[in-house]
Design a protein around this motif. Structure first.
Motif, mmCIF file in Angstrom:
data_model
loop_
_atom_site.group_PDB
_atom_site.id
_atom_site.type_symbol
_atom_site.label_atom_id
_atom_site.label_comp_id
_atom_site.label_asym_id
_atom_site.label_seq_id
_atom_site.Cartn_x
_atom_site.Cartn_y
_atom_site.Cartn_z
ATOM 1 N N GLY A 1 4.132 1.657 4.209
ATOM 2 C CA GLY A 1 2.710 1.470 3.918
ATOM 3 C C GLY A 1 1.981 0.746 5.029
ATOM 4 O O GLY A 1 2.444 0.692 6.164
ATOM 5 N N GLY B 1 0.811 -1.203 0.000
ATOM 6 C CA GLY B 1 0.000 0.000 0.000
ATOM 7 C C GLY B 1 0.850 1.262 0.000
ATOM 8 O O GLY B 1 0.473 2.286 0.538
ATOM 9 N N ALA B 2 2.044 1.161 -0.608
ATOM 10 C CA ALA B 2 2.930 2.330 -0.681
ATOM 11 C C ALA B 2 3.713 2.225 -1.972
ATOM 12 O O ALA B 2 3.981 1.132 -2.437
#
Lengths: 837, 219
Positions: free
Chosen positions: A352, A286-287
């Motif tokens: 993330g 998620g990053a």
């Protein structure tokens, strides 16, 4: 006609129109398919079949070694089994599998519709399939290669391997390598030229960077192996003594050529897998990927380093210690770019909010396994430790940790990640976890033990061992582990089958990724995008959902099929500014026929039907010439509207279309092959015993001088022809005649004017260098003739001059290489005299 | 794992050194193993922590992660390791000690699938096949070559291996600390007889060595 209906097209209408142009109908036409979706899947599926065969052989090995003094196989059967296990896994599984992944994914990630040379993709596939089948047929017939997958002479030479076993390896693997070189050229040109509008080099998805570096490495890495194979086959078939120490050859020459390929090969296999991780991991983290530029720098560093450490496979051959230390330091240093990638992934995760899913499970498997393989790799790079561990099961353990850890686990992560793309369905979760843990535990039980088995003295490639050795328990544990691992693979296969049968359908972008391959329908249509994207951000930070619907409704470039032509956008290499329109050739059976002819060429060599060899070679050339008709134009088009209010010229009116770059890269591979041949010959002078020969060749300067003048004339006339396009028939005729004179003189020099090439490695070196130059001039004749034919057919104009300019590149290069070849007899003769003083 | 490895028996084990070369390499192995275990635990620990501990390492910038783990961590380790390995390699090339003029010279000839040894310092001594006689406590220099394909001479308990390459002569210097019987074998695949291409090394007490081969001849 279509254009008129397309003023305001609905996505469905657009889809149908594009599918008519790009799609491949079922039935026999599938054999003519050139579409990257089809060929990519074929590559992957075929590679998996070979993987299963290689895995079966591994099971036989583990059954044999499970107990001491096993009577399951005899020494000869065992030799064929371990040789084929290694050869299949390296050449028929790992490389073709990632080629398949790249062929399938790259155009999508780059935002285009196909690779630069679809027919070449198909040709490469058939070469791979036919070459691989030759090996499997030999295995079934009981005449498989049996000298180990690195084929060291003299064991693989005629005296000690008299059958066709070794010939099968040398010829079939070279046949398969054609597909690797084709893929390398194809990938480089596609990544450099066929990207989405606005995708400058620094906005490329990271996977494209990985594949660009890998393709460049393949271009330089495979030629030394091909040269080595040609030389060894020449020795086996015609008694030219390159590796025979009795006549000035040297077995170590093979080792240098082989590992000059063989070590980069490990990184060639690892990097695509690492590229998959760099693509997948940020999605689950998620990053965005941390350290994009540092990773690119690390890749380039790794590529360079990987060509400077082949000698670490040769620490025990007696090379001076100071030289070994250089290679040792370089080998250890590879840990740095590897470490940069690993810590970039950790940094990405830390920035993330990681989700854990099946692909991540396999990435965990990768981390665990690959880090161990990397650490034992550093150990083996250390000269004193390698003197003990070399050629033992410790090395077997290490290389499986690196290759299974660095390739199989990442590819499984990739499979779980991209199978939804390929199938349009999401995984059924139940089996995936169990399959992973069986694989992971089975693998580690099998191979962790081998570190110990090796340190306790068990060499590689022994088919039996005495009870007193104390290796039996460890081997038994390894064998048990390997059966668990096999069941793990069976479960993975079952899991994939279930996915295709019962997986849930989804609308778009199930992983919430930021890359372009998700901005299309899944499974993907043959043309990928109904219109081509234009991007402003880095291509792994996009919004595929929004982009996908825009593109589907034709809001991008080339959103209207034109004259039933397959079109895509080529960009300026650095900035990604749209530059021209590439019109791709249509579906054709020619790649299949050409590969079949190539197969006959190799079979004629294998079965020593040498009268057939020139016929098959001529038919390959002829078939390749037939390829050229499809994209040719008899008139200048000028410029074509590409949508969004822009107009661009077609590729055949460009100074540097994709084919021009392909020629540059092909010549780079040729140059690498030629330079490794020259260095090989000089290596013999430096290292081989029984130098100088009793008869140092005396060369008259007339022949080489004639060849040199002819070659320079060919290059000059070729340049003049290109400059005067299309009024160049006379110049091209001169080019052809000059090449003819050069080829004839070189052949005369090689066969009649110099000592018998069978007498000594010096004579055989000179022979091969001259013959190579003559071959290049021979092709120069054909290329000149082709130019004349194209002018006469009206396919060449002042703007459409690319045929002549490709020829010019060829003539220039053959002149440069040919001049060194013409001077080569003098160099070798004077070096030999230097020795006799 | 250390338990299994250390408790092993078997006369081909590189981890049961019986001479200075093998001992030095075994020591290197144990050191590298410990350092590797630490690095492995660190990397896997960090991986698990970043995945499963929310917010772990977020305050460290990406540059620090990469610079620290990818460059600052490996470089000093690799530097020390390669430097030490270079010194050690030189040490091993001398046979694991200082090179003395009274080195015993032996020629080894590999054939498919046998080892033949000639004793240059024992004039009149017969060639031996499959058994290599050396004095304990003295450095032995073995000149190795092959008559046919590539083989490799390896006596794991005494030291590393050296290839027997046709057309080349390679050298291996070894020393056995105490008299005894050590095993050796070919470790480069050389054809169907490879697995059986073993030999034994008999290290005699130095005072017995000159006559050891006479005894052989009597047999």
């Amino acid at each position: 006609m279509i254009e008129e209906d397309m003023k305001n097209p609905s996505p469905v209408a657009l889809h149908k129109a594009f599918e008519r142009v790009w799609g491949t109908p079922p039935g026999l036409a599938r054999l003519a398919a050139v579409n990257h979706n089809i060929i990519g899947k074929r590559f992957m599926l075929t590679a998996l079949v070979f993987f299963a065969i290689g895995g079966l052989l591994a099971m036989l090995i583990r059954t044999q070694l499970a107990s001491s003094e096993s009577a399951f196989m005899d020494a000869e059967q065992y030799a064929q089994v371990f040789t084929m296990h290694g050869s299949i896994m390296m050449f028929l599984f790992a490389i073709p599998f990632f080629e398949g992944v790249a062929i399938y994914l790259l155009p999508k990630l780059l935002g285009t519709r196909d690779l630069a040379f679809p027919r070449l993709t198909a040709y490469g596939y058939w070469c791979y399939l036919f070459g691989g089948s030759m090996l499997i047929a030999a295995l079934i017939g009981g005449v498989a290669p049996n000298s180990g997958w690195f084929m060291y002479p003299p064991l693989s030479s005629n005296s000690y391997s008299p059958g066709i076993n070794a010939d099968v390896w040398l010829l079939a693997i070279t046949f398969v390598e054609i597909s690797a070189l084709a893929a390398a050229i194809e990938i480089m040109v596609t990544v450099l030229k066929l990207r989405a509008a606005g995708m400058s080099l620094d906005k490329m998805p990271i996977f494209a960077w990985y594949m660009l570096v890998v393709a460049a490495m393949m271009l330089v890495g495979f030629p030394p192996l091909i040269i080595g194979s040609v030389l060894l086959e020449l020795e086996r078939a015609f008694d030219l003594p390159f590796f025979d120490p009795g006549r000035g050859g040297d077995p170590l020459l093979w080792q240098h050529l082989f590992w000059l390929f063989g070590h980069p090969e490990v990184y060639i296999i690892f990097l695509p897998a690492a590229g998959a991780i760099s693509t997948i991991l940020p999605v689950f983290a998620g990053a965005p990927l941390a350290g994009y530029r540092l990773i690119v720098a690390a890749l380039v560093a790794m590529a360079f380093l990987s060509f400077g450490l082949w000698v670490h496979h040769m620490y025990a051959v007696g090379i001076p210690h100071v030289a070994l230390s250089f290679f040792s330091a370089a080998s250890a240093l590879v840990a740095v770019p590897t470490g940069i990638q690993i810590f970039a992934w950790l940094a990405t995760l830390s920035q993330g909010r990681p989700r854990f899913s099946v692909p991540m499970l396999h990435i965990l498997g990768f981390m665990f396994t690959f880090v161990i393989g990397g650490l034992t790799g550093v150990m083996l790079a250390i000269v004193p430790f390698d003197w003990q561990a070399h050629d033992t099961h410790f090395v077997v353990a290490h290389l499986h940790y690196v290759l299974v850890g660095g390739f199989v686990f990442p590819m499984l992560a990739a499979a779980y990640y991209w199978l939804p793309h390929l199938s349009g369905r999401q995984p059924v979760q139940h089996l995936s976890q169990a399959a992973f843990w069986m694989l992971f535990i089975g693998f580690n039980v099998t191979f962790f033990m081998m570190h110990l088995t090796g340190l306790r003295g068990m060499p590689r490639r022994i088919f039996e061992y005495p009870v007193e050795s104390g290796w039996e328990t460890l081997n038994f544990i390894s064998s048990m582990g390997s059966f668990v691992m096999t069941m793990g693979f069976a479960l993975v296969a079952l899991d994939f089958i279930l996915l295709f049968r019962f997986g849930r359908r989804f609308r778009r972008n199930p992983w919430r990724a930021g890359t372009l391959e998700w901005a299309m329908a899944t499974p993907p249509p043959s043309y990928n995008f109904a219109s081509l994207p234009s991007i402003e951000r880095r291509a792994d930070l996009l919004d595929p959902d929004q982009l996908g619907s825009q593109l589907a409704s034709g809001k991008g470039y080339l959103g209207v099929p034109r004259q039933a032509r397959m079109e895509l956008l080529a960009v300026e290499m650095l900035s990604g500014t749209p530059e021209h329109v590439v019109r791709l050739p249509r579906r054709t059976f020619l790649p299949l026929w050409t590969a079949a002819a190539t197969g006959c060429f190799f079979l004629s060599l294998l079965f020593k039907l040498y009268w057939l060899t020139p016929i098959t070679f001529a038919s390959i050339i002829l078939l390749f010439l037939l390829w050229s008709g499809d994209t040719a134009e008899k008139t200048d088009v000028g410029s074509l509207p590409v949508g969004r209010g822009r107009k661009l010229p077609p590729h055949i009116e460009m100074a540097r279309p994709p084919s021009w770059w392909a020629m540059i890269f092909a010549l780079a591979a040729d140059a690498t092959a030629y330079v490794s041949l020259l260095f090989g010959c000089l290596f013999l002078w430096v290292s081989a015993p029984n130098w100088p020969p009793q008869q140092v060749p005396h060369v008259e300067s007339t022949g080489p001088a004639i060849a040199a003048i002819a070659l320079v004339t060919a290059a000059w006339a070729g340049r003049s022809a290109a400059a005067r396009s299309p009024h160049a028939v006379g110049w091209l005729a001169l080019t052809g005649i000059a090449h003819l004179v050069a080829a004839a003189t070189l052949i005369w020099l090689a066969t009649a004017a110099l000592p018998d090439p069978r007498s000594h490695a010096l004579a055989s070196s000179v022979f091969v260098v001259l013959a190579y130059a003559a071959l290049r001039s021979g092709l120069g004749i054909i290329i000149s003739g082709y130019g004349i034919w194209r002018i006469r057919s009206g396919y060449v104009s002042q703007r459409r001059s690319v045929d002549l300019r490709l020829g010019r590149l060829w003539h220039d290069f053959s002149a440069i290489a040919g001049l060194t070849a013409a001077g080569f007899p003098f160099v070798m003769a004077s070096l030999a005299c230097e020795l006799s003083r | 794992m250390m338990g299994i490895a250390a408790g092993c028996t078997g006369d081909l084990s590189a981890l049961e050194p019986a001479g200075p070369s093998a001992a030095s390499i075994a020591r290197l192995w144990w050191v590298m193993l410990i350092v590797s275990l630490l690095i492995f635990s660190l990397v896997i620990g960090l991986f698990l922590a970043t995945v499963f501990v929310p917010g772990f390492g977020r305050r460290i910038s990406a540059q620090s992660w990469i610079g620290g783990g990818g460059i600052a961590l490996p470089l000093p380790i690799l530097f020390v390791l390669t430097l030490y390995a270079f010194w050690q390699g030189e040490h091993l090339l001398r046979g694991g000690g200082s090179l003395s003029p009274d080195t015993i010279r032996i020629e080894a000839l590999a054939t498919r699938w046998n080892w033949q040894f000639a004793y240059l310092d024992l004039p009149g001594a017969p060639l031996t096949h499959g058994t290599l006689h050396i004095p304990a406590g003295r450095t032995v220099e073995i000149a190795v070559t092959s008559e046919d394909v590539i083989h490799s001479l390896w006596i794991p308990r005494l030291g590393g291996k050296i290839d027997a390459v046709p057309g080349h002569t390679t050298f291996l210097r070894l020393r056995a600390d105490t008299p005894g019987r050590y095993a050796g074998q070919c470790s480069e695949y050389c054809g169907t007889g490879h697995a059986g291409m073993r030999f034994e090394v008999l290290a005699h007490a130095p005072e017995d060595y000159p006559t050891a081969l006479d005894y052989q001849e009597d047999q």
